[in-house]
Design a protein around this motif. Structure first.
Motif, mmCIF file in Angstrom:
data_model
loop_
_atom_site.group_PDB
_atom_site.id
_atom_site.type_symbol
_atom_site.label_atom_id
_atom_site.label_comp_id
_atom_site.label_asym_id
_atom_site.label_seq_id
_atom_site.Cartn_x
_atom_site.Cartn_y
_atom_site.Cartn_z
ATOM 1 N N LEU A 170 32.464 108.590 -58.703
ATOM 2 C CA LEU A 170 31.535 107.831 -58.162
ATOM 3 C C LEU A 170 32.314 106.038 -58.692
ATOM 4 O O LEU A 170 31.505 106.160 -60.322
ATOM 5 C CB LEU A 170 29.660 107.497 -57.929
ATOM 6 C CG LEU A 170 29.861 109.320 -56.735
ATOM 7 C CD1 LEU A 170 27.903 109.683 -56.935
ATOM 8 C CD2 LEU A 170 30.932 109.131 -55.458
ATOM 9 N N THR A 171 32.477 105.479 -57.857
ATOM 10 C CA THR A 171 32.268 104.307 -57.997
ATOM 11 C C THR A 171 31.881 103.477 -57.903
ATOM 12 O O THR A 171 31.046 102.920 -58.380
ATOM 13 C CB THR A 171 33.843 103.241 -57.470
ATOM 14 O OG1 THR A 171 34.774 103.631 -57.119
ATOM 15 C CG2 THR A 171 33.583 102.051 -58.048
ATOM 16 N N GLY A 172 30.937 104.211 -56.912
ATOM 17 C CA GLY A 172 29.743 102.949 -57.193
ATOM 18 C C GLY A 172 29.057 101.573 -57.360
ATOM 19 O O GLY A 172 30.052 101.339 -56.753
ATOM 20 N N VAL A 173 27.792 101.751 -57.127
ATOM 21 C CA VAL A 173 27.452 100.379 -57.738
ATOM 22 C C VAL A 173 28.041 99.119 -58.115
ATOM 23 O O VAL A 173 27.975 98.163 -58.446
ATOM 24 C CB VAL A 173 25.957 100.041 -57.627
ATOM 25 C CG1 VAL A 173 25.682 100.794 -59.437
ATOM 26 C CG2 VAL A 173 25.021 98.874 -57.163
ATOM 27 N N ARG A 218 14.997 110.058 -51.652
ATOM 28 C CA ARG A 218 14.426 108.854 -51.737
ATOM 29 C C ARG A 218 14.423 108.748 -53.648
ATOM 30 O O ARG A 218 14.816 110.118 -54.129
ATOM 31 C CB ARG A 218 12.900 109.416 -51.956
ATOM 32 C CG ARG A 218 12.810 108.571 -50.292
ATOM 33 C CD ARG A 218 12.704 107.274 -49.411
ATOM 34 N NE ARG A 218 13.001 107.829 -48.413
ATOM 35 C CZ ARG A 218 13.855 107.716 -47.080
ATOM 36 N NH1 ARG A 218 14.909 107.931 -47.655
ATOM 37 N NH2 ARG A 218 13.754 106.780 -46.129
ATOM 38 N N VAL A 219 14.491 107.448 -54.274
ATOM 39 C CA VAL A 219 14.792 107.562 -55.633
ATOM 40 C C VAL A 219 14.074 106.869 -56.626
ATOM 41 O O VAL A 219 13.059 105.765 -55.638
ATOM 42 C CB VAL A 219 16.118 107.217 -56.211
ATOM 43 C CG1 VAL A 219 16.417 107.212 -57.932
ATOM 44 C CG2 VAL A 219 17.351 108.474 -55.340
ATOM 45 N N GLU A 277 18.629 97.897 -55.354
ATOM 46 C CA GLU A 277 18.421 98.774 -53.794
ATOM 47 C C GLU A 277 19.607 99.751 -53.661
ATOM 48 O O GLU A 277 19.755 100.529 -53.078
ATOM 49 C CB GLU A 277 18.065 97.742 -52.109
ATOM 50 C CG GLU A 277 17.048 97.924 -52.141
ATOM 51 C CD GLU A 277 15.341 98.632 -52.577
ATOM 52 O OE1 GLU A 277 16.566 99.861 -51.463
ATOM 53 O OE2 GLU A 277 14.774 98.335 -53.482
ATOM 54 N N LEU A 278 21.062 98.181 -53.872
ATOM 55 C CA LEU A 278 22.575 99.163 -54.366
ATOM 56 C C LEU A 278 22.320 100.062 -55.536
ATOM 57 O O LEU A 278 22.718 101.095 -54.733
ATOM 58 C CB LEU A 278 23.218 98.079 -54.397
ATOM 59 C CG LEU A 278 23.328 96.906 -53.607
ATOM 60 C CD1 LEU A 278 24.572 96.165 -54.284
ATOM 61 C CD2 LEU A 278 24.254 97.125 -52.317
ATOM 62 N N MET A 279 21.261 100.008 -56.180
ATOM 63 C CA MET A 279 22.044 101.195 -57.460
ATOM 64 C C MET A 279 20.797 102.086 -56.354
ATOM 65 O O MET A 279 21.266 103.359 -57.973
ATOM 66 C CB MET A 279 20.993 101.012 -58.360
ATOM 67 C CG MET A 279 21.360 101.109 -59.620
ATOM 68 S SD MET A 279 22.704 100.578 -59.859
ATOM 69 C CE MET A 279 23.118 102.864 -61.267
ATOM 70 N N ARG A 280 19.779 102.063 -56.021
ATOM 71 C CA ARG A 280 18.906 102.799 -55.616
ATOM 72 C C ARG A 280 19.799 104.202 -54.745
ATOM 73 O O ARG A 280 19.519 105.384 -54.781
ATOM 74 C CB ARG A 280 17.739 102.152 -54.794
ATOM 75 C CG ARG A 280 17.047 103.805 -54.793
ATOM 76 C CD ARG A 280 15.764 102.795 -53.347
ATOM 77 N NE ARG A 280 14.925 102.211 -54.290
ATOM 78 C CZ ARG A 280 14.284 101.764 -55.460
ATOM 79 N NH1 ARG A 280 13.671 103.274 -56.107
ATOM 80 N NH2 ARG A 280 13.504 100.695 -55.585
ATOM 81 N N THR A 283 21.145 89.180 -55.584
ATOM 82 C CA THR A 283 19.389 88.770 -56.702
ATOM 83 C C THR A 283 19.110 90.063 -57.036
ATOM 84 O O THR A 283 19.671 91.919 -57.398
ATOM 85 C CB THR A 283 18.543 88.902 -55.379
ATOM 86 O OG1 THR A 283 18.277 90.019 -54.672
ATOM 87 C CG2 THR A 283 19.278 87.766 -54.442
ATOM 88 N N PRO A 284 18.534 90.504 -58.021
ATOM 89 C CA PRO A 284 17.230 92.102 -58.770
ATOM 90 C C PRO A 284 17.326 92.851 -57.470
ATOM 91 O O PRO A 284 17.554 93.949 -57.727
ATOM 92 C CB PRO A 284 16.481 91.323 -59.727
ATOM 93 C CG PRO A 284 16.827 89.843 -59.548
ATOM 94 C CD PRO A 284 17.338 89.777 -59.155
#
Length: 629
Positions: free
Chosen positions: A27-30, A112-113, A155-158, A149-150
């Protein structure tokens, strides 16, 4: 023990297993969010959701960087191939499509994470690490540079972690039993006793004849064969700034003058160390003001940071952000930090793109200029490079102008630029001399204007500050060689083929005699054939021909067969005995390794089937990807 593991990992079965292993689901992912902005142009559409060209470019550049790092010069050569780059770009796009499909599946499942999982995942991202450890300064600086923003990044990381967990859960449904791995391992360690007889084609080379008619028939049968490639001989002029560096001189006076005129270049800017407390949410400013009053009332800044800061990573260190120079942080934060007059002072609330901050100045390193002695080598290198570049461009102008104005010769242009015309012998494109073996040079050399019109090429840039101008001194077009030119080659090929046929026929006779039974020792002596006994051979045997080893392990005990060897010889292989392998405790680790490798193979197959299943019901549109890259 380690030798057994090494041997086990080299066995033919393990190589097959490893050969079948596809890259696990990546996953290229976040992380792709750390590589740039967005674009309205679509590269693809997945179930109504667009994949922008900027998303594709980030994924492609990530993959390109990874391959460059792993393969070095080999990748650099491949990267010059447009077809390879197009395939690579399409691969990156297909990966993004798969991401979107899995993300949709995750959303439908309602997975959910936890906050702790997100925090741990962020800490593990290499983009935010320095010397292998998470660095909060780098984390905030990168997010700020990308306008994130953090909380947004979390949320992207979640979403990314949820997607990966779902994929891992799907893939973990495949497993390999220890008994399966053990059975394959035991089979790989089996040994066998055989007899083999090799009939060499070389023994028949003097016993076969080839007529002129046969040679002509082979020549006529291949009207498109026996071609000589086009060849060219070049006169060329080469100019490189690197080669000119040795011709320039840099004096101590030059260095001192440069140092004096460019002192600002050698300034070490002021650095400041800060701690902060970050507040986010609707009442962030009010919380910040209340906390400031507590600190002004005597409460410890670090204690408040640990208890209340939204930036949990710096909070663990009492809000400490470490040392930084101006321009690293958010503009508002940066301005406030470098406006503080003395160490220990606290200011705020300061509004930034992250929220509201209380900032404490904890250290100052004043601006300083590096001594001349410390930067003398650096200045000398810069000046030498600059002088070489100036000289390069002066020579390039002369070379380019005169080579164009006098297209029938390079001598005048080379002389004016203080260069020498160099020469090559006739060569084919795939056998170019090292001195001119650059794709762009060869493209120009074999262009019609150079090879046919015999005029000077334009200036050819092979890399930064490295150029050529070429012209043809001789040229031979591709042509079919005459029968006389290839007669010896054809004769040799026909003799070799006939000798191999004779060897195979003799081997077949041997096999027939063995199957018929009876004493064939006299016949073997007459033919000059010897049976060789090989005991205890394994699948990795290097002494026998690979085809003989393969035959030995494909047949049952007592069986015989004829095999063709890679060098044109033929052989008869007979299996005398099969020795099973009995594993011991020393084999447990190896079998466990095999089990893991086999499971990885099945995991990858499950991944492929999973993605295929998602694609069957998905609506995917791929748009035109023609673009520079």
């Amino acid at each position: 023990m380690m030798e057994q593991i090494r041997e086990g990992s080299q066995s033919w079965i393990v190589k097959i297993i490893l050969g079948l292993i596809i890259l696990s689901f990546a996953l290229t992912g976040v992380y792709s969010y750390l590589r740039g902005g967005s674009s309205a142009n679509d590269a693809a559409e997945v179930n109504g959701q667009s994949i922008s060209r900027s998303d594709l470019e980030r994924a492609y550049q990530n993959e390109r960087s990874r391959m460059q790092e792993q393969n070095g010069d080999m990748f650099s050569k491949l990267a010059n191939n447009d077809s390879f780059i197009k395939q690579m770009r399409m691969g990156a796009l297909q990966q993004l499509v798969n991401q979107h499909l899995v993300a949709d599946a995750v959303k439908d499942m309602g997975l959910r994470v936890s906050d702790q999982q997100v925090k741990d995942a962020i800490r593990k991202l290499g983009a935010f690490q320095v010397d292998g450890k998470f660095d909060n300064d780098r984390y905030l600086a990168i997010l700020n540079a990308q306008g994130l923003t953090p909380s947004h990044f979390s949320e992207l990381m979640r979403a990314d972690v949820a997607r990966q967990q779902f994929v891992d859960a799907v893939l973990s449904t495949d497993f390999v039993l220890p008994s399966e791995a053990k059975a394959i391992y035991v089979a790989s360690r089996q040994t066998r006793d055989i007899h083999s007889a090799t009939v060499k084609a070389a023994d028949y080379m003097d016993k076969v004849k080839v007529s002129d008619d046969e040679v002509k028939a082979r020549y006529d049968a291949k009207p498109q064969g026996f071609m000589a490639p086009e060849q060219i001989a070049l006169n060329y002029v080469e100019l490189s700034a690197d080669d000119l560096t040795k011709d320039v001189k840099v004096t101590d006076a030059d260095i001192a003058a440069y140092y004096k005129d460019n002192s600002s270049q050698f300034k070490n800017p002021e650095k400041r160390r800060a701690s902060h407390i970050l507040f986010t949410g609707k009442d962030a400013k009010a919380k910040a003001e209340a906390a400031l009053k507590e600190i002004q009332g005597g409460k410890d800044f670090a204690a408040v940071a640990k208890a209340e800061s939204t930036d949990k990573f710096s909070a663990e260190k009492g809000g400490d952000l470490g040392w930084s120079q101006q321009g690293v942080y958010d503009k508002a934060f940066d301005k406030a930090l470098f406006a503080i007059k003395k160490e220990g002072e606290v200011v705020g609330p300061i509004k930034s793109s992250f929220g509201y901050h209380l900032i404490k100045l904890t250290g100052i390193q004043p601006e300083a200029v590096s001594p001349l002695a410390d930067v003398k080598g650096e200045i000398k290198e810069q000046l030498a490079k600059k002088k070489a570049e100036d000289l390069f461009y002066d020579k390039q102008d002369k070379l380019e102008k005169l080579a164009f104005e006098n297209p029938d010769s390079l001598e005048g242009a080379a002389k004016a630029a203080g260069l020498t015309v160099q020469h090559t012998k006739l060569f084919a494109r795939d056998d170019a001399p090292k001195a001119v073996n650059y794709p762009k040079v060869l493209d120009a050399a074999f262009s019609d204007s150079v090879k046919l019109d015999k005029v000077n090429s334009e200036v050819i840039d092979v890399s930064k500050d490295h150029i050529f101008v070429v012209r043809a001194s001789d040229y031979k077009a591709a042509h079919r060689k005459s029968l006389e030119q290839v007669k010896d080659e054809i004769t040799k090929n026909l003799r070799t083929e006939k000798a191999q046929d004779k060897a195979k026929a003799t081997a077949q006779t041997l096999l027939d005699k063995l199957n018929a039974g009876g004493d064939i020792s006299a016949w073997l002596k007459e033919q000059g054939i010897n049976f060789v006994e090989s005991k205890g051979i394994n699948r990795r045997d290097q002494k026998l021909a690979p085809a003989i080893v393969r035959s030995a392990f494909e047949q049952d005990k007592g069986a015989k067969e004829l095999v063709s060897l890679g060098n044109g010889d033929s052989a008869v292989v007979q299996v005398d005995a099969v020795h099973a392998y009995k594993p011991t405790d020393a084999d447990k680790d190896i079998i466990a390794m095999w089990q893991k490798q086999m499971q990885q193979q099945r995991v990858n197959e499950a991944n492929r089937q999973f993605i295929d299943a998602l694609r069957e019901t998905a609506k995917v549109k791929i748009y035109n990807l023609d673009t520079n890259g």
